[in-house]
Design a protein around this motif. Structure first.
Motif, mmCIF file in Angstrom:
data_model
loop_
_atom_site.group_PDB
_atom_site.id
_atom_site.type_symbol
_atom_site.label_atom_id
_atom_site.label_comp_id
_atom_site.label_asym_id
_atom_site.label_seq_id
_atom_site.Cartn_x
_atom_site.Cartn_y
_atom_site.Cartn_z
ATOM 1 N N VAL A 77 -10.693 54.328 76.001
ATOM 2 C CA VAL A 77 -11.527 54.766 77.128
ATOM 3 C C VAL A 77 -10.856 55.945 77.834
ATOM 4 O O VAL A 77 -11.504 56.951 78.141
ATOM 5 C CB VAL A 77 -11.802 53.610 78.117
ATOM 6 C CG1 VAL A 77 -12.399 54.126 79.421
ATOM 7 C CG2 VAL A 77 -12.718 52.576 77.483
ATOM 8 N N ASP A 78 -9.546 55.844 78.069
ATOM 9 C CA ASP A 78 -8.814 56.950 78.703
ATOM 10 C C ASP A 78 -8.909 58.218 77.863
ATOM 11 O O ASP A 78 -9.125 59.318 78.404
ATOM 12 C CB ASP A 78 -7.343 56.591 78.906
ATOM 13 C CG ASP A 78 -7.125 55.543 79.980
ATOM 14 O OD1 ASP A 78 -8.066 55.256 80.760
ATOM 15 O OD2 ASP A 78 -6.002 54.994 80.034
ATOM 16 N N LEU A 79 -8.756 58.089 76.553
ATOM 17 C CA LEU A 79 -8.846 59.250 75.665
ATOM 18 C C LEU A 79 -10.244 59.849 75.681
ATOM 19 O O LEU A 79 -10.418 61.071 75.734
ATOM 20 C CB LEU A 79 -8.451 58.865 74.240
ATOM 21 C CG LEU A 79 -6.961 58.686 74.010
ATOM 22 C CD1 LEU A 79 -6.710 57.907 72.726
ATOM 23 C CD2 LEU A 79 -6.276 60.042 73.963
ATOM 24 N N GLN A 80 -11.251 58.982 75.626
ATOM 25 C CA GLN A 80 -12.625 59.475 75.643
ATOM 26 C C GLN A 80 -12.927 60.202 76.950
ATOM 27 O O GLN A 80 -13.511 61.288 76.942
ATOM 28 C CB GLN A 80 -13.606 58.323 75.439
ATOM 29 C CG GLN A 80 -15.044 58.793 75.292
ATOM 30 C CD GLN A 80 -15.975 57.648 74.974
ATOM 31 O OE1 GLN A 80 -16.100 56.727 75.771
ATOM 32 N NE2 GLN A 80 -16.615 57.716 73.816
ATOM 33 N N MET A 81 -12.499 59.629 78.061
ATOM 34 C CA MET A 81 -12.751 60.266 79.355
ATOM 35 C C MET A 81 -11.991 61.593 79.477
ATOM 36 O O MET A 81 -12.533 62.576 79.982
ATOM 37 C CB MET A 81 -12.386 59.305 80.490
ATOM 38 C CG MET A 81 -13.342 58.126 80.576
ATOM 39 S SD MET A 81 -12.860 56.874 81.789
ATOM 40 C CE MET A 81 -13.012 57.784 83.305
ATOM 41 N N ALA A 82 -10.756 61.617 78.987
ATOM 42 C CA ALA A 82 -9.967 62.855 79.037
ATOM 43 C C ALA A 82 -10.596 63.924 78.151
ATOM 44 O O ALA A 82 -10.670 65.099 78.536
ATOM 45 C CB ALA A 82 -8.527 62.582 78.607
ATOM 46 N N HIS A 83 -11.071 63.526 76.980
ATOM 47 C CA HIS A 83 -11.687 64.490 76.061
ATOM 48 C C HIS A 83 -13.014 65.001 76.608
ATOM 49 O O HIS A 83 -13.246 66.202 76.678
ATOM 50 C CB HIS A 83 -11.888 63.856 74.682
ATOM 51 C CG HIS A 83 -12.527 64.773 73.697
ATOM 52 N ND1 HIS A 83 -13.747 64.511 73.140
ATOM 53 C CD2 HIS A 83 -12.113 65.959 73.195
ATOM 54 C CE1 HIS A 83 -14.062 65.499 72.321
ATOM 55 N NE2 HIS A 83 -13.085 66.385 72.334
ATOM 56 N N ASP A 84 -13.881 64.078 77.009
ATOM 57 C CA ASP A 84 -15.207 64.475 77.487
ATOM 58 C C ASP A 84 -15.135 65.252 78.796
ATOM 59 O O ASP A 84 -15.972 66.109 79.059
ATOM 60 C CB ASP A 84 -16.113 63.255 77.659
ATOM 61 C CG ASP A 84 -16.474 62.602 76.327
ATOM 62 O OD1 ASP A 84 -16.149 63.172 75.269
ATOM 63 O OD2 ASP A 84 -17.082 61.519 76.360
ATOM 64 N N ARG A 93 -5.326 68.751 74.978
ATOM 65 C CA ARG A 93 -4.107 68.776 74.153
ATOM 66 C C ARG A 93 -2.906 68.324 74.979
ATOM 67 O O ARG A 93 -2.114 67.506 74.539
ATOM 68 C CB ARG A 93 -3.857 70.175 73.589
ATOM 69 C CG ARG A 93 -2.625 70.218 72.680
ATOM 70 C CD ARG A 93 -2.234 71.634 72.294
ATOM 71 N NE ARG A 93 -1.834 72.358 73.478
ATOM 72 C CZ ARG A 93 -2.351 73.533 73.847
ATOM 73 N NH1 ARG A 93 -3.267 74.136 73.150
ATOM 74 N NH2 ARG A 93 -1.928 74.119 74.959
ATOM 75 N N ASP A 94 -2.783 68.828 76.203
ATOM 76 C CA ASP A 94 -1.670 68.441 77.074
ATOM 77 C C ASP A 94 -1.696 66.946 77.373
ATOM 78 O O ASP A 94 -0.657 66.284 77.383
ATOM 79 C CB ASP A 94 -1.697 69.233 78.380
ATOM 80 C CG ASP A 94 -1.371 70.702 78.184
ATOM 81 O OD1 ASP A 94 -0.881 71.084 77.088
ATOM 82 O OD2 ASP A 94 -1.621 71.485 79.128
ATOM 83 N N PHE A 95 -2.889 66.402 77.609
ATOM 84 C CA PHE A 95 -3.029 64.970 77.872
ATOM 85 C C PHE A 95 -2.527 64.159 76.677
ATOM 86 O O PHE A 95 -1.724 63.240 76.827
ATOM 87 C CB PHE A 95 -4.493 64.628 78.179
ATOM 88 C CG PHE A 95 -4.728 63.149 78.355
ATOM 89 C CD1 PHE A 95 -4.485 62.542 79.573
ATOM 90 C CD2 PHE A 95 -5.183 62.369 77.302
ATOM 91 C CE1 PHE A 95 -4.694 61.168 79.739
ATOM 92 C CE2 PHE A 95 -5.393 61.005 77.451
ATOM 93 C CZ PHE A 95 -5.145 60.409 78.679
ATOM 94 N N VAL A 96 -2.989 64.499 75.480
ATOM 95 C CA VAL A 96 -2.599 63.761 74.273
ATOM 96 C C VAL A 96 -1.100 63.904 74.024
ATOM 97 O O VAL A 96 -0.417 62.914 73.740
ATOM 98 C CB VAL A 96 -3.419 64.226 73.045
ATOM 99 C CG1 VAL A 96 -2.892 63.601 71.760
ATOM 100 C CG2 VAL A 96 -4.891 63.880 73.233
#
Length: 108
Positions: A77-84, A93-96
């Protein structure tokens, strides 16, 4: 699959696509596009699994994920929200990369 493996797989997918957002003109989350690009969660899914997904994970719930990914629902969910919600390719990219560094015990 560990959280680090998830993050590294997503990182490898987006490196191939130069960190491009995958929604394009599709509007909303797109788990996969016909050109092979996928969203952050879509990068972890088989073609069959991706075809069966629609909407965001928060609305769909944990049960919408394949069993092998359900233990990582919150991370996904965190990844999806950060990506979207990323304002740029470099922001996602920085988040990942920060998430990977944290799980490796590295300081970024």
């Amino acid at each position: 699959m560990t959280e680090l493996e998830i993050l590294e797989k997503i990182h490898a997918h987006f490196e191939k696509w130069d960190w491009e957002q995958c929604s394009g003109g599709y509007g909303g989350c797109v788990y996969h596009r016909c050109d092979g690009h996928r969203c952050a969660v879509g990068a972890l899914l088989t073609e069959e699994e991706a075809c069966g997904m629609s909407g965001d994970l928060l609305s769909c719930g944990c049960a919408s994920l394949p069993n092998r990914l359900q233990d990582h629902f919150n991370l996904l969910v965190d990844l999806q929200m950060a990506h979207d919600g990323a304002t740029s390719a470099s922001a996602f990219r920085d988040f990942v990369e920060t998430e990977i560094a944290e799980r490796r015990g590295e300081m970024k």
